[in-house]
Motif scaffolding. Sequence first.
Motif, PDB file in Angstrom:
ATOM      1  N   TYR A 292       8.812   0.217  10.607  1.00  0.00           N
ATOM      2  CA  TYR A 292       8.203   1.337  11.331  1.00  0.00           C
ATOM      3  C   TYR A 292       7.186   0.819  12.356  1.00  0.00           C
ATOM      4  O   TYR A 292       7.158   1.261  13.507  1.00  0.00           O
ATOM      5  CB  TYR A 292       7.526   2.307  10.352  1.00  0.00           C
ATOM      6  CG  TYR A 292       6.808   3.438  11.049  1.00  0.00           C
ATOM      7  CD1 TYR A 292       7.497   4.584  11.450  1.00  0.00           C
ATOM      8  CD2 TYR A 292       5.445   3.358  11.340  1.00  0.00           C
ATOM      9  CE1 TYR A 292       6.847   5.615  12.118  1.00  0.00           C
ATOM     10  CE2 TYR A 292       4.785   4.394  12.009  1.00  0.00           C
ATOM     11  CZ  TYR A 292       5.497   5.513  12.388  1.00  0.00           C
ATOM     12  OH  TYR A 292       4.852   6.530  13.055  1.00  0.00           O
TER      13      TYR A 292
ATOM     14  N   ARG B  62      13.805   7.164  10.834  1.00  0.00           N
ATOM     15  CA  ARG B  62      14.446   5.905  10.406  1.00  0.00           C
ATOM     16  C   ARG B  62      13.803   5.407   9.119  1.00  0.00           C
ATOM     17  O   ARG B  62      14.500   4.978   8.192  1.00  0.00           O
ATOM     18  CB  ARG B  62      14.294   4.822  11.488  1.00  0.00           C
ATOM     19  CG  ARG B  62      15.070   5.105  12.743  1.00  0.00           C
ATOM     20  CD  ARG B  62      14.625   4.220  13.898  1.00  0.00           C
ATOM     21  NE  ARG B  62      15.087   2.845  13.808  1.00  0.00           N
ATOM     22  CZ  ARG B  62      16.275   2.421  14.249  1.00  0.00           C
ATOM     23  NH1 ARG B  62      17.106   3.286  14.785  1.00  0.00           N
ATOM     24  NH2 ARG B  62      16.605   1.160  14.145  1.00  0.00           N
ATOM     25  N   ALA B  63      12.470   5.474   9.079  1.00  0.00           N
ATOM     26  CA  ALA B  63      11.753   5.022   7.883  1.00  0.00           C
ATOM     27  C   ALA B  63      12.171   5.850   6.668  1.00  0.00           C
ATOM     28  O   ALA B  63      12.389   5.318   5.579  1.00  0.00           O
ATOM     29  CB  ALA B  63      10.244   5.114   8.115  1.00  0.00           C
TER      30      ALA B  63
ATOM     31  N   ILE C 148       4.523   7.051   5.570  1.00  0.00           N
ATOM     32  CA  ILE C 148       5.567   6.044   5.372  1.00  0.00           C
ATOM     33  C   ILE C 148       5.138   5.176   4.198  1.00  0.00           C
ATOM     34  O   ILE C 148       4.011   4.697   4.162  1.00  0.00           O
ATOM     35  CB  ILE C 148       5.764   5.166   6.633  1.00  0.00           C
ATOM     36  CG1 ILE C 148       5.988   6.047   7.873  1.00  0.00           C
ATOM     37  CG2 ILE C 148       6.953   4.227   6.471  1.00  0.00           C
ATOM     38  CD1 ILE C 148       4.804   6.112   8.793  1.00  0.00           C
TER      39      ILE C 148
ATOM     40  N   GLU D 135       8.887  -0.729  15.317  1.00  0.00           N
ATOM     41  CA  GLU D 135       9.596   0.236  16.169  1.00  0.00           C
ATOM     42  C   GLU D 135       8.632   1.172  16.897  1.00  0.00           C
ATOM     43  O   GLU D 135       8.987   1.769  17.914  1.00  0.00           O
ATOM     44  CB  GLU D 135      10.563   1.058  15.311  1.00  0.00           C
ATOM     45  CG  GLU D 135      11.732   0.220  14.789  1.00  0.00           C
ATOM     46  CD  GLU D 135      12.585   0.944  13.763  1.00  0.00           C
ATOM     47  OE1 GLU D 135      12.216   2.064  13.341  1.00  0.00           O
ATOM     48  OE2 GLU D 135      13.627   0.389  13.367  1.00  0.00           O
ATOM     49  N   THR D 136       7.433   1.337  16.337  1.00  0.00           N
ATOM     50  CA  THR D 136       6.484   2.286  16.912  1.00  0.00           C
ATOM     51  C   THR D 136       5.576   1.616  17.939  1.00  0.00           C
ATOM     52  O   THR D 136       5.316   2.166  19.004  1.00  0.00           O
ATOM     53  CB  THR D 136       5.637   2.916  15.780  1.00  0.00           C
ATOM     54  OG1 THR D 136       6.535   3.595  14.899  1.00  0.00           O
ATOM     55  CG2 THR D 136       4.618   3.903  16.333  1.00  0.00           C
TER      56      THR D 136
ATOM     57  N   VAL E 122       9.698  -1.044   4.629  1.00  0.00           N
ATOM     58  CA  VAL E 122       9.991   0.117   5.482  1.00  0.00           C
ATOM     59  C   VAL E 122       8.852   0.304   6.482  1.00  0.00           C
ATOM     60  O   VAL E 122       9.077   0.576   7.665  1.00  0.00           O
ATOM     61  CB  VAL E 122      10.208   1.386   4.612  1.00  0.00           C
ATOM     62  CG1 VAL E 122      10.354   2.621   5.487  1.00  0.00           C
ATOM     63  CG2 VAL E 122      11.427   1.218   3.701  1.00  0.00           C
TER      64      VAL E 122
ATOM     65  N   ARG F 178      15.645   4.805   5.488  1.00  0.00           N
ATOM     66  CA  ARG F 178      15.604   3.530   4.755  1.00  0.00           C
ATOM     67  C   ARG F 178      14.958   3.696   3.380  1.00  0.00           C
ATOM     68  O   ARG F 178      15.397   3.103   2.400  1.00  0.00           O
ATOM     69  CB  ARG F 178      14.820   2.485   5.568  1.00  0.00           C
ATOM     70  CG  ARG F 178      15.551   2.039   6.828  1.00  0.00           C
ATOM     71  CD  ARG F 178      14.722   1.007   7.585  1.00  0.00           C
ATOM     72  NE  ARG F 178      15.409   0.546   8.778  1.00  0.00           N
ATOM     73  CZ  ARG F 178      14.897   0.556  10.005  1.00  0.00           C
ATOM     74  NH1 ARG F 178      13.662   1.015  10.207  1.00  0.00           N
ATOM     75  NH2 ARG F 178      15.599   0.112  11.033  1.00  0.00           N
TER      76      ARG F 178
ATOM     77  N   ASP G 167      14.295   8.365  15.931  1.00  0.00           N
ATOM     78  CA  ASP G 167      12.849   8.470  15.720  1.00  0.00           C
ATOM     79  C   ASP G 167      12.389   7.506  14.616  1.00  0.00           C
ATOM     80  O   ASP G 167      12.965   7.498  13.513  1.00  0.00           O
ATOM     81  CB  ASP G 167      12.514   9.915  15.331  1.00  0.00           C
ATOM     82  CG  ASP G 167      11.069  10.061  14.924  1.00  0.00           C
ATOM     83  OD1 ASP G 167      10.213   9.993  15.807  1.00  0.00           O
ATOM     84  OD2 ASP G 167      10.794  10.231  13.712  1.00  0.00           O
ATOM     85  N   PRO G 168      11.347   6.698  14.898  1.00  0.00           N
ATOM     86  CA  PRO G 168      10.910   5.703  13.898  1.00  0.00           C
ATOM     87  C   PRO G 168      10.578   6.303  12.526  1.00  0.00           C
ATOM     88  O   PRO G 168      10.868   5.688  11.506  1.00  0.00           O
ATOM     89  CB  PRO G 168       9.666   5.078  14.535  1.00  0.00           C
ATOM     90  CG  PRO G 168       9.848   5.255  16.005  1.00  0.00           C
ATOM     91  CD  PRO G 168      10.583   6.564  16.163  1.00  0.00           C
ATOM     92  N   HIS G 169       9.972   7.485  12.515  1.00  0.00           N
ATOM     93  CA  HIS G 169       9.629   8.060  11.216  1.00  0.00           C
ATOM     94  C   HIS G 169      10.878   8.519  10.470  1.00  0.00           C
ATOM     95  O   HIS G 169      10.992   8.346   9.246  1.00  0.00           O
ATOM     96  CB  HIS G 169       8.636   9.222  11.371  1.00  0.00           C
ATOM     97  CG  HIS G 169       8.222   9.805  10.050  1.00  0.00           C
ATOM     98  ND1 HIS G 169       8.536  11.085   9.665  1.00  0.00           N
ATOM     99  CD2 HIS G 169       7.550   9.257   9.016  1.00  0.00           C
ATOM    100  CE1 HIS G 169       8.062  11.295   8.449  1.00  0.00           C
ATOM    101  NE2 HIS G 169       7.458  10.225   8.043  1.00  0.00           N
TER     102      HIS G 169
END
Lengths: 230, 230
Positions: B75, A94-95, B66, B78-79, B71, A98, A90-92
């Motif tokens: 995001y 992943r964020a 985010i 990727e989103t 970062v 990181r 999931d992008p969030h």
Amino acid sequence: MASDDTVKLLGFLVSPYSRRVEWALKLKGVDYEYVEEDIFNKSSLLLELNPVHKKIPVLVHHQKVISESYVILEYIDETWKQSPLLLPQDPHERAKARFWARFGEEKLLLASAGAMCSLGEEKERLLKLAIEAMEKIEEEIKGKEFFGGESIGYLDIALGWISYWLPVWEEVGSIQILDPLTFPATTSWAKNFLNHPIIKDNLPPRQKMIPYFHERSKFFSSLPPGWIKI
Amino acid sequence: MASDDTVKLLGFLVSPYSRRVEWALKLKGVDYEYVEEDIFNKSSLLLELNPVHKKIPVLVHHQKVISESYVILEYIDETWKQSPLLLPQDPHERAKARFWARFGEEKLLLASAGAMCSLGEEKERLLKLAIEAMEKIEEEIKGKEFFGGESIGYLDIALGWISYWLPVWEEVGSIQILDPLTFPATTSWAKNFLNHPIIKDNLPPRQKMIPYFHERSKFFSSLPPGWIKI
């Protein structure tokens, strides 16, 4: 240069940075050749492969060079896509991984190593910063077995040094950062992490770490305060 | 809180960090609500959304938060997977983009802003570091229109401040870093970057930047040397 499809890692036995990369490669089941660097007398190979920072870890794959441990971790996850995936999907998420990896590096690691390696007011200042950073990490891990959920992921690898290097630094520097009473969730995570079979079998010997970090602490403590950039 | 699918960005007019995020959103064609923050009198919204660093930029999407510009860039990529892709697809090229983005931040940006904001020996030290870092960037961009190849990508966005903020900092600090004779490839890239329609239309007014950075330079120059952590 190694043949095209081999994986070579330049590392340093007691470095948490190259160990991260080893953990990731082992978790993925990637065979690699490990080359120990003498960081006090850098090899021409290291200087050639990483002329910008002249630092380990350096990964060589398909005759291409990747440096900086977090950059290498992402490379490994993107190149060997087999399980376990290190970053969440999931992008969030992943964020978040990181974000906290960077926080761990820039706030907690620097302040902890700095507190081990300084004296007087500077030591107190860095210790305070480290404990404040640990408070944030504690909030993040609460209620979870691993930062990656039920299994080890990118953020566990990034923060893995807390489980094994930090206790050494605390002993060498006569400091306490990861107090189990104040930080029960992080303490419990550290135990889970060290109990993982891949991690347990891929740690530097403590008896080599203690004298090395004593030496480093002695050296840096003799410098004027302010050398630590935090 | 905004409704679920809106995108909100907390930024600061003359900040290169929030501008990066705006460029990425505009390139992707993502609509967003921009909220200007007063960084000297931070809003309760900012403190609530980014309690760790209390800094802009902060992106809110699907009621999720985010922060940290790099970062956020990942995001966004990727989103909103539509063209243009910001990061390259090849893992080694991705690693290089991430490596140089971090280098630009930790070496070139810090040293350049620091040189603008300091005096005497400290200014000379930082200027030298900035020029050394620029030499590495020059090597990277040689022979290419953009860092991303033929079109703007992640690394162009990450280093975009060089094209527009750096000349302001040079003027304010009476320094020269991006000498066109020494760094022709970076100079030519900066022109290409500023000529891109999305970039050209999304820059803060120079007449607002000059007094702002003069003020900052005056303030930081009055501090004891060593405040800049590089």
